[in-house]
Motif scaffolding. Structure first.
Motif, PDB file in Angstrom:
ATOM      1  N   GLU A  38      31.259  36.545  47.792  1.00  0.00           N
ATOM      2  CA  GLU A  38      30.013  36.903  48.472  1.00  0.00           C
ATOM      3  C   GLU A  38      28.873  37.104  47.480  1.00  0.00           C
ATOM      4  OE1 GLU A  38      28.895  36.579  51.459  1.00  0.00           O
ATOM      5  OE2 GLU A  38      30.891  35.686  51.714  1.00  0.00           O
ATOM      6  N   ALA A  39      29.164  37.863  46.421  1.00  0.00           N
ATOM      7  CA  ALA A  39      28.135  38.092  45.401  1.00  0.00           C
ATOM      8  C   ALA A  39      27.726  36.760  44.778  1.00  0.00           C
ATOM      9  CB  ALA A  39      28.653  39.051  44.340  1.00  0.00           C
TER      10      ALA A  39
ATOM     11  N   ASN B 284      25.409  26.659  50.359  1.00  0.00           N
ATOM     12  CA  ASN B 284      26.861  26.755  50.286  1.00  0.00           C
ATOM     13  C   ASN B 284      27.417  25.804  49.211  1.00  0.00           C
ATOM     14  OD1 ASN B 284      29.174  28.056  51.175  1.00  0.00           O
ATOM     15  ND2 ASN B 284      29.705  26.398  52.596  1.00  0.00           N
ATOM     16  N   ALA B 285      26.526  25.374  48.306  1.00  0.00           N
ATOM     17  CA  ALA B 285      26.888  24.431  47.243  1.00  0.00           C
ATOM     18  C   ALA B 285      27.444  23.132  47.817  1.00  0.00           C
ATOM     19  CB  ALA B 285      27.882  25.046  46.254  1.00  0.00           C
ATOM     20  N   GLN B 286      26.971  22.812  49.041  1.00  0.00           N
ATOM     21  CA  GLN B 286      27.497  21.624  49.716  1.00  0.00           C
ATOM     22  C   GLN B 286      26.737  20.355  49.310  1.00  0.00           C
ATOM     23  OE1 GLN B 286      25.410  23.769  50.903  1.00  0.00           O
ATOM     24  NE2 GLN B 286      24.110  22.988  52.541  1.00  0.00           N
TER      25      GLN B 286
ATOM     26  N   GLY C  12      34.108  23.066  46.649  1.00  0.00           N
ATOM     27  CA  GLY C  12      34.967  22.452  47.644  1.00  0.00           C
ATOM     28  C   GLY C  12      35.341  21.013  47.391  1.00  0.00           C
ATOM     29  N   ARG C  13      35.257  20.585  46.147  1.00  0.00           N
ATOM     30  CA  ARG C  13      35.658  19.211  45.880  1.00  0.00           C
ATOM     31  C   ARG C  13      36.927  19.171  45.044  1.00  0.00           C
ATOM     32  NH1 ARG C  13      30.837  15.807  43.565  1.00  0.00           N
ATOM     33  NH2 ARG C  13      31.008  17.404  41.964  1.00  0.00           N
ATOM     34  N   GLY C  14      37.667  20.280  45.113  1.00  0.00           N
ATOM     35  CA  GLY C  14      38.902  20.326  44.346  1.00  0.00           C
ATOM     36  C   GLY C  14      38.655  20.512  42.861  1.00  0.00           C
TER      37      GLY C  14
ATOM     38  N   LEU D 145      28.633  34.903  35.802  1.00  0.00           N
ATOM     39  CA  LEU D 145      29.610  33.827  35.793  1.00  0.00           C
ATOM     40  C   LEU D 145      30.830  34.090  36.671  1.00  0.00           C
ATOM     41  CD1 LEU D 145      29.655  32.229  32.239  1.00  0.00           C
ATOM     42  CD2 LEU D 145      28.302  31.672  34.242  1.00  0.00           C
ATOM     43  N   GLY D 146      31.365  35.312  36.617  1.00  0.00           N
ATOM     44  CA  GLY D 146      32.561  35.606  37.411  1.00  0.00           C
ATOM     45  C   GLY D 146      32.315  35.362  38.893  1.00  0.00           C
ATOM     46  N   ASP D 147      31.188  35.882  39.381  1.00  0.00           N
ATOM     47  CA  ASP D 147      30.858  35.710  40.798  1.00  0.00           C
ATOM     48  C   ASP D 147      30.598  34.235  41.113  1.00  0.00           C
ATOM     49  OD1 ASP D 147      31.059  38.456  41.227  1.00  0.00           O
ATOM     50  OD2 ASP D 147      28.967  38.796  40.698  1.00  0.00           O
ATOM     51  N   LEU D 148      29.891  33.584  40.196  1.00  0.00           N
ATOM     52  CA  LEU D 148      29.581  32.170  40.387  1.00  0.00           C
ATOM     53  C   LEU D 148      30.865  31.345  40.488  1.00  0.00           C
ATOM     54  CD1 LEU D 148      26.986  30.468  40.489  1.00  0.00           C
ATOM     55  CD2 LEU D 148      27.257  30.049  38.044  1.00  0.00           C
ATOM     56  N   PHE D 149      31.819  31.586  39.576  1.00  0.00           N
ATOM     57  CA  PHE D 149      33.077  30.836  39.619  1.00  0.00           C
ATOM     58  C   PHE D 149      33.843  31.149  40.900  1.00  0.00           C
ATOM     59  CE2 PHE D 149      33.084  31.069  34.701  1.00  0.00           C
ATOM     60  CZ  PHE D 149      32.217  30.001  34.642  1.00  0.00           C
ATOM     61  N   ALA D 150      33.869  32.436  41.284  1.00  0.00           N
ATOM     62  CA  ALA D 150      34.591  32.810  42.507  1.00  0.00           C
ATOM     63  C   ALA D 150      34.017  32.034  43.693  1.00  0.00           C
ATOM     64  CB  ALA D 150      34.490  34.313  42.747  1.00  0.00           C
ATOM     65  N   PHE D 151      32.690  31.949  43.747  1.00  0.00           N
ATOM     66  CA  PHE D 151      32.023  31.247  44.836  1.00  0.00           C
ATOM     67  C   PHE D 151      32.307  29.744  44.785  1.00  0.00           C
ATOM     68  CE2 PHE D 151      27.931  29.012  45.912  1.00  0.00           C
ATOM     69  CZ  PHE D 151      28.105  29.036  47.286  1.00  0.00           C
TER      70      PHE D 151
END
Ligand code: HEC
Ligand code: HEC
Ligand code: HEC
Ligand code: HEC
Length: 401
Positions: free
Chosen positions: A319-320, A337-339, A349-351, A389-395
């Motif tokens: 979420e963050a 949504n980085a789509q 979402g591209r693996g 970075l941590g939040d960005l990677f999680a997202f």
């Protein structure tokens, strides 16, 4: 005794379930790679060949047009995320400078970036910052001095730590502490010293002191490239009965990737393992599990495995991450949504699996085009903060419907 038959039946079933869990988990995360898997020797070569040394020095040797990337840095914090963040933020200056100097932006693939980072890790993170004076005090206050001498001064029950050449790097230190903990515990209970605990940066301070007194060459370079795949095998053999990663595995000990765990450096990790060593040893005895001892490359491989789990990088919240993706301006081109949009490609979402190395590689390759795009649109270069970075990677790594 009458419980025996059920126990014999239950154990294989649990083992199979665990194995199944680990295998599915491996498939999902099989493509994450760690910088420790890089080859630092090739990294040193690339630092030259890709033109970095034209502008950057490593601990004084190299170019002086831009900052020195070696040694202890003003940032203090010893993680790679900070290096990537700072490269990201300074990129427009860097590209401008390259243009002025007539240096081409050399393309690099992910393997090359990993090698380069392994080299930068050795140049920089081997000297994880710590406070020598505080470390000397800790050596006394934690009771090490009762059994260990340093250059002849101190106890004689254990070896003189200054005489053990090569022990003063993060991986060697972690390995020595792990291997010798049970013998130390036995001696401590004999002389009435209780097991000392280390808070956050204390192990760094202690190691900084040890590094100051140890004579002889450092030997960490020969431990790399490490093999995360082999590290995973070691984990499955020695740790998974009690520890889960990402929820899958045993639960006698804590999940080593549980959310909310703050990122640690390798030296802090050694400290955490040390702190829990007596309880862990007890749990092993209680379950009839032989305590593993690590030698040669093994601790490096295990560390590479943990690193591929982002264990030494920030863990974050999806979420963050989603929020800052928009607030830092990435969503404008990549979509909220980085789509993906007409201005920038889909990222999530591209693996693909993002960690510091993957981000740096993608960024090195696509950054200049991204920068041109911001200029065309008249928007400022989107800056990141170290904690992002941590939040960005999680997202970015989260599953999408
Ligand atoms: C033409 C000169 C030039 C070249 C070549 C160059 N850089 Fe840079 N780099 C810069 C400048 C200018 C900055 C911005 C601020 C600074 O660090 O001086 C920078 C910043 C960085 C930073 C952030 C450092 C900090 O202190 O904030 C990193 C990391 C970095 N570069 C890595 C690299 C790597 C890796 C290479 C080779 C693949 C490379 N650079 C090639 C000029 C260059
Ligand atoms: C009660 C005595 C005692 C105390 C206190 C003690 N140690 Fe030890 N230590 C030993 C003994 C004995 C060994 C050798 C163990 C063995 O042979 O497995 C050892 C081994 C080690 C080694 C491995 C050396 C090698 O050969 O690779 C390291 C590193 C170490 N100790 C660090 C520490 C630190 C750091 C502290 C303080 C936090 C500490 N020790 C406190 C007794 C002690
Ligand atoms: C027999 C069970 C068992 C095995 C096998 C085991 N551990 Fe543990 N581990 C534990 C327990 C129990 C704790 C919590 C101890 C405590 O409460 O202080 C723990 C704690 C830890 C911690 C601290 C975690 C935290 O977040 O506080 C780390 C790190 C760790 N273990 C690493 C390992 C590694 C690496 C291996 C394999 C080489 C391993 N353990 C094998 C039982 C085990
Ligand atoms: C002005 C539009 C724009 C903004 C703002 C922007 N990007 Fe990009 N980004 C792009 C474009 C266009 C590309 C593809 C460049 C190319 O094809 O070489 C890209 C590529 C990327 C890539 C590499 C993708 C790949 O396939 O490897 C990553 C990672 C990335 N961006 C992350 C970010 C992050 C994180 C932010 C916010 C801090 C951000 N971008 C902000 C336009 C943008």
């Amino acid at each position: 005794m009458r419980h025996r038959p059920t126990v014999w039946l239950v154990i294989p079933v649990i083992a199979l379930a665990l194995l199944g869990g680990v295998l599915t988990w491996q498939q999902r995360h099989g493509h994450s790679r760690s910088f420790l898997e890089g080859d630092p020797v090739n990294g040193a070569f690339l630092f030259e060949a890709k033109g970095c040394s034209h502008c950057h020095a490593i601990s004084g040797s190299g170019g002086h047009i831009a900052s020195d990337l070696g040694g202890v840095t003003p940032f203090g914090s010893p993680n790679l995320g900070e290096l990537v963040t700072s490269m990201w933020n300074h990129a427009p200056d860097m590209w401008r400078r390259m243009q002025e100097e007539g240096v081409q932006i050399a393309p690099m693939n992910e393997g090359e970036v990993r090698d380069l980072f392994a080299f930068l890790y050795l140049a920089r993170y081997i000297d994880e910052p710590g406070d020598v004076a505080r470390g000397r005090l800790l050596f006394e206050s934690k009771g090490c001095i009762q059994c260990h001498a340093v250059r002849g001064q101190g106890g004689k029950i254990g070896p003189d730590l200054a005489a053990i050449s090569g022990i003063d790097t993060p991986i060697e230190w972690a390995q020595a502490l792990w291997n010798h903990a049970p013998a130390m515990e036995k001696n401590m209970s004999r002389v009435g010293v209780s097991w000392p605990h280390f808070e956050k940066s204390e192990m760094n301070d202690l190691l900084a002191y040890v590094r100051e007194v140890v004579v002889g060459p450092r030997s960490e370079a020969k431990l790399l490239p490490a093999d995360a795949r082999h590290g995973r095998e070691l984990f499955n053999k020695s740790c998974v009965v009690c520890h889960a990663v990402h929820g899958e595995g045993g639960h006698r000990g804590p999940d080593l990737t549980s959310a909310g765990q703050s990122p640690m450096s390798m030296v802090q990790f050694a400290g955490v393992m040390w702190n829990h060593s007596p309880q862990m040893y007890q749990a092993m005895n209680a379950s009839g599990i032989q305590r593993p001892v690590f030698g040669g490359q093994e601790m490096a491989d295990l560390m590479a495995f943990f690193n591929s789990l982002l264990y030494f990088e920030a863990n974050g919240s999806v979420e963050a991450g989603r929020e800052l993706f928009t607030s830092r301006g990435c969503g404008r081109c990549h979509g909220t949504n980085a789509q993906g949009t007409s201005l920038g490609p889909a990222l999530g979402g591209r693996g693909r699996y993002f960690n510091s190395v993957a981000l740096a590689a993608a960024f090195w390759r696509h950054g200049p085009e991204m920068y041109r795009r911001t200029e065309t649109l008249g928007i400022p270069w989107p800056k990141l903060q170290e904690n992002d970075l941590g939040d960005l990677f999680a997202f970015l790594n989260a599953k999408r419907e």
